[in-house]
Design an enzyme around this catalytic site. Structure first.
Site, PDB file in Angstrom:
ATOM      1  CB  THR A  93      35.701  39.390  42.444  1.00 61.90           C
ATOM      2  OG1 THR A  93      36.439  40.308  41.656  1.00 61.90           O
ATOM      3  CG2 THR A  93      34.466  40.081  43.005  1.00 61.90           C
ATOM      4  CE  LYS A 168      35.180  43.469  41.165  1.00 64.11           C
ATOM      5  NZ  LYS A 168      35.672  43.868  39.884  1.00 64.11           N
ATOM      6  CE  LYS A 243      33.103  35.914  41.712  1.00 62.90           C
ATOM      7  NZ  LYS A 243      34.497  35.715  41.380  1.00 62.90           N
TER       8      LYS A 243
HETATM    9  P1  NAD Z   1      39.457  32.428  35.007  1.00 60.60           P
HETATM   10  O1  NAD Z   1      38.431  31.348  35.198  1.00 60.60           O
HETATM   11  O2  NAD Z   1      39.925  32.757  33.636  1.00 60.60           O
HETATM   12  O3  NAD Z   1      40.772  32.066  35.881  1.00 60.60           O
HETATM   13  C1  NAD Z   1      40.750  31.420  37.110  1.00 60.60           C
HETATM   14  C2  NAD Z   1      41.840  30.363  37.067  1.00 60.60           C
HETATM   15  O4  NAD Z   1      41.998  29.763  38.341  1.00 60.60           O
HETATM   16  C3  NAD Z   1      41.522  29.229  36.089  1.00 60.60           C
HETATM   17  O5  NAD Z   1      42.520  29.172  35.084  1.00 60.60           O
HETATM   18  C4  NAD Z   1      41.522  27.969  36.977  1.00 60.60           C
HETATM   19  O6  NAD Z   1      42.065  26.835  36.331  1.00 60.60           O
HETATM   20  C5  NAD Z   1      42.401  28.427  38.123  1.00 60.60           C
HETATM   21  N1  NAD Z   1      42.240  27.679  39.359  1.00 60.60           N
HETATM   22  C6  NAD Z   1      41.104  27.322  40.012  1.00 60.60           C
HETATM   23  N2  NAD Z   1      41.409  26.690  41.154  1.00 60.60           N
HETATM   24  C7  NAD Z   1      42.759  26.634  41.240  1.00 60.60           C
HETATM   25  C8  NAD Z   1      43.673  26.106  42.180  1.00 60.60           C
HETATM   26  N3  NAD Z   1      43.262  25.496  43.296  1.00 60.60           N
HETATM   27  N4  NAD Z   1      45.003  26.241  41.945  1.00 60.60           N
HETATM   28  C9  NAD Z   1      45.439  26.862  40.835  1.00 60.60           C
HETATM   29  N5  NAD Z   1      44.626  27.380  39.886  1.00 60.60           N
HETATM   30  C10 NAD Z   1      43.298  27.262  40.091  1.00 60.60           C
HETATM   31  O7  NAD Z   1      38.881  33.707  35.748  1.00 60.60           O
HETATM   32  P2  NAD Z   1      39.387  35.219  35.581  1.00 60.60           P
HETATM   33  O8  NAD Z   1      38.557  35.900  34.557  1.00 60.60           O
HETATM   34  O9  NAD Z   1      40.875  35.231  35.494  1.00 60.60           O
HETATM   35  O10 NAD Z   1      38.929  35.807  36.998  1.00 60.60           O
HETATM   36  C11 NAD Z   1      39.659  35.568  38.189  1.00 60.60           C
HETATM   37  C12 NAD Z   1      39.048  36.390  39.300  1.00 60.60           C
HETATM   38  O11 NAD Z   1      39.091  37.771  38.937  1.00 60.60           O
HETATM   39  C13 NAD Z   1      37.573  36.070  39.575  1.00 60.60           C
HETATM   40  O12 NAD Z   1      37.370  36.140  40.964  1.00 60.60           O
HETATM   41  C14 NAD Z   1      36.817  37.168  38.830  1.00 60.60           C
HETATM   42  O13 NAD Z   1      35.559  37.443  39.395  1.00 60.60           O
HETATM   43  C15 NAD Z   1      37.780  38.333  39.007  1.00 60.60           C
HETATM   44  N6  NAD Z   1      37.658  39.388  37.974  1.00 60.60           N
HETATM   45  C16 NAD Z   1      37.542  39.050  36.657  1.00 60.60           C
HETATM   46  C17 NAD Z   1      37.415  40.061  35.704  1.00 60.60           C
HETATM   47  C18 NAD Z   1      37.291  39.737  34.239  1.00 60.60           C
HETATM   48  O14 NAD Z   1      36.933  40.638  33.470  1.00 60.60           O
HETATM   49  N7  NAD Z   1      37.598  38.497  33.802  1.00 60.60           N
HETATM   50  C19 NAD Z   1      37.412  41.414  36.105  1.00 60.60           C
HETATM   51  C20 NAD Z   1      37.575  41.723  37.443  1.00 60.60           C
HETATM   52  C21 NAD Z   1      37.680  40.685  38.378  1.00 60.60           C
END
Ligand code: NAD
Length: 294
Positions: A93, A168, A243
């Site tokens: 997102t 979204k 966010k």
């Molecule tokens: P998260 O923090 O658990 O996962 C993100 C991952 O990206 C982390 O493990 C981090 O180490 C990794 N990362 C960062 N930079 C990197 C790079 N350069 N190379 C490789 N890995 C890298 O977050 P999440 O909950 O999985 O969310 C991910 C996305 O999905 C976000 O944009 C969030 O807004 C969106 N989202 C989350 C949810 C939810 O309920 N968690 C729901 C809908 C959307």
């Protein structure tokens, strides 16, 4: 079966990659966090030495990263490392402007691109029941659709580059505003001596009906599965709601749209999160509203 790379194996990306493995694809992956790497390995993802190595012979690359700046920075190197004609799907997102940069840079490097943010949370990622909102060409969407269907149950093509992110943040602006509205109504009802169940029974079948009330009720009782029944453990954390509301306000400013209630919701969630509640479910804002009511 396709060769798919997943970059960002966190709370969402890890289970999404696991579902692609279950569907029979050859899935490579990379994450900066060792704990996420190990969890993904246990799901059958082939962990690469670097993000560039993970995409080296991929047909499809899925990125699931925290924010726009991560996506723009990470994909710059990935566009150079992947074979020409690779389909890049960004499911993070992120802000609409970064999504458009992702599309332009990917297309300039000879790739197909799709922004495909999700709703449905970690439960949806685990259970392959996510909704994907997609922006990109009809060709990119047609290639992505069957693969997205292995991670989700509703796949919508919203329009060209950035349209998925636009959908979204508009959806989540409705969600933030409507949750606050439902919470305010329950708190007012309490002050007026109305039971939670009575208000629920009336509003859930009247014109006040909405998802925040009937699928995610913010008071314990009417809906046993909602986070209100387990001390507001997330669910969907207030930090993530904030966010998305901030992204909506950034986009509203750039596009010249008046979103007074969206702005108010962003302010209220910022104050709620600042007071130590960032990790609570977003429906927990009812407790904070109750306190403010004195
Ligand atoms: P998260 O923090 O658990 O996962 C993100 C991952 O990206 C982390 O493990 C981090 O180490 C990794 N990362 C960062 N930079 C990197 C790079 N350069 N190379 C490789 N890995 C890298 O977050 P999440 O909950 O999985 O969310 C991910 C996305 O999905 C976000 O944009 C969030 O807004 C969106 N989202 C989350 C949810 C939810 O309920 N968690 C729901 C809908 C959307």
């Amino acid at each position: 079966m396709a060769k798919i790379a997943v970059i960002g194996l966190g709370n969402m990306g890890g289970p999404m990659a696991g579902n692609l493995v279950k569907a029979g694809h050859a899935v490579s992956g990379f994450d900066l966090a060792p704990a996420m790497v190990e969890a993904a390995r246990a799901r059958g993802v082939a962990i690469a030495e670097s993000a560039a190595d993970a995409v080296r012979d991929a047909e499809i690359v899925v990125t699931m990263l925290p924010s726009g700046k991560h996506v723009v920075a990470a994909t710059e190197g990935l566009f150079a490392a992947a074979p020409k004609g690779t389909l890049f799907i960004d499911s993070s997102t992120i802000d609409v402007a970064s999504a458009r940069t992702f599309h332009e840079a990917g297309r300039a490097a000879g790739h197909e691109t799709l922004d495909a943010p999700v709703s449905g949370g970690v439960g949806g990622a685990e259970g392959a029941t996510l909704t994907f909102m997609c922006g990109g060409t009809p060709e990119a969407f047609a290639t992505a659709q069957p693969v997205l269907a292995q991670m989700g149950k509703k796949i919508v093509h919203c329009g060209d580059a950035g349209a998925g992110q636009a959908a979204k943040i508009c959806n989540n602006m409705i969600l933030g505003i409507s949750m606050i509205g439902v919470c305010e109504a329950f708190v007012l009802g309490e002050k007026l001596g109305l039971s939670h169940q009575a208000l629920y029974d009336v509003a859930s079948t009247s014109s006040g009906q909405c998802w925040s009330l009937t699928s995610y009720c913010p008071v314990p009782g009417p809906l046993p599965a909602s986070p209100a029944n387990r001390g507001y453990a997330p669910g969907f954390a207030a930090a993530l709601m904030l966010k998305d509301l901030n992204l909506s306000q950034e986009a509203a400013g750039q596009a010249g749209a008046s979103t007074a209630l969206g702005a108010a919701a962003a302010e209220l969630y910022a104050a709620f999160a600042d007071e130590g509640n960032a990790g609570k479910d977003f429906s927990g804002i009812i407790e904070w509203i109750r306190t403010r009511a004195g």
